[in-house]
Design an enzyme around this catalytic site. Structure first.
Site, short mmCIF file in Angstrom:
data_model
loop_
_atom_site.label_atom_id
_atom_site.label_comp_id
_atom_site.label_asym_id
_atom_site.label_seq_id
_atom_site.Cartn_x
_atom_site.Cartn_y
_atom_site.Cartn_z
N GLY A 56 63.34 77.65 4.89
CA GLY A 56 63.77 79.01 5.23
C GLY A 56 64.54 79.66 4.09
O GLY A 56 65.59 80.24 4.28
N GLY A 60 68.38 85.43 3.89
CA GLY A 60 69.70 84.99 4.33
C GLY A 60 70.38 84.01 3.39
O GLY A 60 70.28 84.11 2.17
N TYR A 210 70.15 77.72 21.97
CA TYR A 210 70.63 77.75 20.57
C TYR A 210 71.75 76.72 20.37
O TYR A 210 71.73 75.96 19.41
CB TYR A 210 71.12 79.16 20.20
CG TYR A 210 71.54 79.28 18.75
CD1 TYR A 210 70.60 79.15 17.72
CD2 TYR A 210 72.87 79.51 18.39
CE1 TYR A 210 70.98 79.25 16.39
CE2 TYR A 210 73.25 79.62 17.07
CZ TYR A 210 72.31 79.49 16.06
OH TYR A 210 72.68 79.59 14.75
N1 LIG Z 1 74.13 84.05 10.08
C1 LIG Z 1 75.09 83.41 10.72
O1 LIG Z 1 76.10 84.02 11.08
C2 LIG Z 1 74.99 81.94 11.00
C3 LIG Z 1 76.03 81.31 11.69
C4 LIG Z 1 75.95 79.95 11.96
C5 LIG Z 1 74.83 79.23 11.55
N2 LIG Z 1 73.81 79.84 10.90
C6 LIG Z 1 72.63 79.04 10.50
O2 LIG Z 1 72.26 79.32 9.16
C7 LIG Z 1 70.87 79.03 8.97
C8 LIG Z 1 70.23 80.17 8.17
O3 LIG Z 1 70.26 81.36 8.92
P1 LIG Z 1 70.45 82.82 8.31
O4 LIG Z 1 71.70 83.36 8.89
O5 LIG Z 1 70.26 82.80 6.84
O6 LIG Z 1 69.24 83.57 9.07
P2 LIG Z 1 67.94 84.37 8.57
O7 LIG Z 1 68.29 85.41 7.57
O8 LIG Z 1 67.26 84.79 9.82
O9 LIG Z 1 67.09 83.24 7.84
C9 LIG Z 1 66.46 82.23 8.58
C10 LIG Z 1 65.36 81.59 7.76
O10 LIG Z 1 64.70 80.61 8.58
C11 LIG Z 1 63.32 80.84 8.53
N3 LIG Z 1 62.60 80.38 9.72
C12 LIG Z 1 62.74 80.80 11.00
N4 LIG Z 1 61.83 80.18 11.78
C13 LIG Z 1 61.09 79.37 10.97
C14 LIG Z 1 59.99 78.49 11.17
N5 LIG Z 1 59.41 78.34 12.36
N6 LIG Z 1 59.49 77.82 10.10
C15 LIG Z 1 60.03 77.98 8.88
N7 LIG Z 1 61.06 78.81 8.63
C16 LIG Z 1 61.59 79.50 9.66
C17 LIG Z 1 63.19 82.35 8.38
O11 LIG Z 1 61.89 82.68 7.90
P3 LIG Z 1 61.26 84.16 8.17
O12 LIG Z 1 61.94 85.07 7.23
O13 LIG Z 1 59.81 83.97 7.89
O14 LIG Z 1 61.53 84.47 9.61
C18 LIG Z 1 64.28 82.60 7.34
O15 LIG Z 1 63.83 82.26 6.06
C19 LIG Z 1 70.29 78.83 10.37
O16 LIG Z 1 70.07 77.45 10.59
C20 LIG Z 1 71.37 79.34 11.30
O17 LIG Z 1 71.37 78.68 12.54
C21 LIG Z 1 73.88 81.19 10.60
#
Ligand SMILES: NC(=O)c1ccc[n+]([C@@H]2O[C@H](COP(=O)([O-])OP(=O)(O)OC[C@H]3O[C@@H](n4cnc5c(N)ncnc54)[C@H](OP(=O)(O)O)[C@@H]3O)[C@@H](O)[C@H]2O)c1
Ligand SMILES: *[C@@H]1O[C@H](CO)[C@@H](O)[C@H](O)[C@H]1NC(C)=O
Length: 338
Positions: A56, A60, A210
């Protein structure tokens, strides 16, 4: 000139209270912003000659983490499901880092076949794997299923990564010292593993799902670390902070307009993706953590997770359940720890 100074003095005297309030509020917002920004990874370690795989990584914090790894000189593999977005991200990372050794590979974590295909590609074509970062995640989507019939959030956030990690273990073991970084969330604190209904078929609630998946991330880290003791492969799980990314894409459109409006100033205050990537980077490279394994981190420091994330019996049970899910087979796991 005299008059000008005079009128300023008058203005200040007349609005003393208002100005004080504005000043204190401004300072408060700046202090809050600094506090929310969290820690920064200060390690200057270079990664020349090393290989890093990030799931991913097209958006992000995954993209910011990948950029940092590229700046340190690593060969960086962006494992992404959308190849168009991945190629755009890779171009951007190559340009910003000046490191041309950034490649994209197809990975859809909602498909076990896709996970196996990616692992096969990596095992056949890569000489080493020094750092694996399980970053991809999906949050609070509707009741969706993966290609293999698993509930989507559990399937992508935990099971897909569980299989991927196991498939890549032999290569990680050949590349020691190597690290596995698992991006979890503070959301694990309210989570519980529904061992008797892991796909939440009986009562699907998007936030319950989640939290379960993020608790599974921390438990997986613990169990994996204990299985990998003395192998030279260390494991870390973490909460990255609350960050301005696309993670809320399934949640936001379902919220009432007024909630979205209230969320806007909050959205401007929370961590930037660069700030959000710091703890992942810390776990991936910081020298101080070289001989530590199985812990949970937040703001570039280890932190005690919720009690249910320290339950070793549950961690073992989750491992066994994961390894025996339909369409996962013993063949997938390295003989050493399967
Ligand atoms: N943002 C926050 O506040 C926060 C807080 C706590 C934890 N986290 C964790 O941080 C991590 C990164 O999240 P982010 O905030 O950077 O979110 P994001 O911007 O939505 O990025 C998520 C990434 O995961 C990819 N992804 C989703 N479903 C997938 C699948 N089936 N196969 C392969 N890739 C997939 C997305 O690809 P696409 O672009 O193709 O959809 C994107 O590249 C996650 O594990 C999340 O739970 C985030
Ligand atoms: C980690 O262990 C190695 C090998 O025992 C040692 O050389 C190194 O100094 C240790 N690093 C830290 C930060 O403790």
């Amino acid at each position: 000139m005299q008059n000008y100074a005079e009128s300023i003095r008058n203005f200040v005297e007349r609005h003393a209270t208002g100005l004080t309030v504005a000043f204190v509020a401004g300072a408060g917002v700046l202090a809050l912003r600094r506090w929310l920004a969290g820690g920064v990874c200060r390690s200057k370690v270079r990664l020349d000659g090393k290989t890093v795989l990030i799931t991913g990584a097209n958006a992000g914090i995954g993209k910011e983490t990948a950029l940092d790894m590229a700046q340190r000189g690593a060969r960086v593999i962006l494992a992404c499901r959308d190849m168009t977005r991945a190629r755009i991200a890779a171009d951007d990372i190559r340009q910003q880092s000046g490191n041309g050794n950034v490649v994209v590979k197809k990975l859809d974590l909602a498909s076990l076949q896709s996970v196996r295909d990616l692992a096969k590609d990596v095992l056949e074509n890569e000489e080493r794997l020094d750092i694996l970062i399980n970053n991809a995640g999906i949050m609070m989507c509707p009741k969706w299923k993966t290609e293999d019939g698993f509930e989507m959030q559990f399937g992508v956030n935990h099971l897909g990564h569980f299989l991927l990690t196991n498939c890549l273990l032999d290569l990680l073991k050949k590349s020691t010292p190597s690290r596995i970084v698992i991006v979890s969330s503070l959301a694990h604190e309210k989570g519980r593993i529904h061992f008797d209904d892991i796909n939440l078929d009986k009562n699907y609630k998007r936030e319950v799902s989640y939290r379960q998946s993020k608790l599974a991330n921390v438990l997986f880290c613990r169990e994996l670390a204990s299985r990998l003791q003395d192998t030279g492969v260390t494991v870390y799980s973490l909460h990255p902070g609350v960050i301005r990314t696309e993670l809320g894409r399934h949640l936001l459109p379902t919220l009432a307009l007024w909630k979205r409006i209230i969320a806007m100033p909050f959205f401007m205050l929370i961590k930037s993706p660069w700030e959000g990537a710091q703890t992942s980077i810390y776990c991936a490279v910081d020298e101080s953590q070289a001989n530590v394994s199985g812990l949970y981190y937040s703001d570039c420091a280890s932190k005690t997770p919720a009690p249910q994330a320290l339950d070793d019996a549950a961690a073992k049970k989750l491992w066994d359940l994961s390894a025996s899910m339909p369409r996962l087979s013993r063949k997938d796991f390295s003989a050493a720890i399967g």
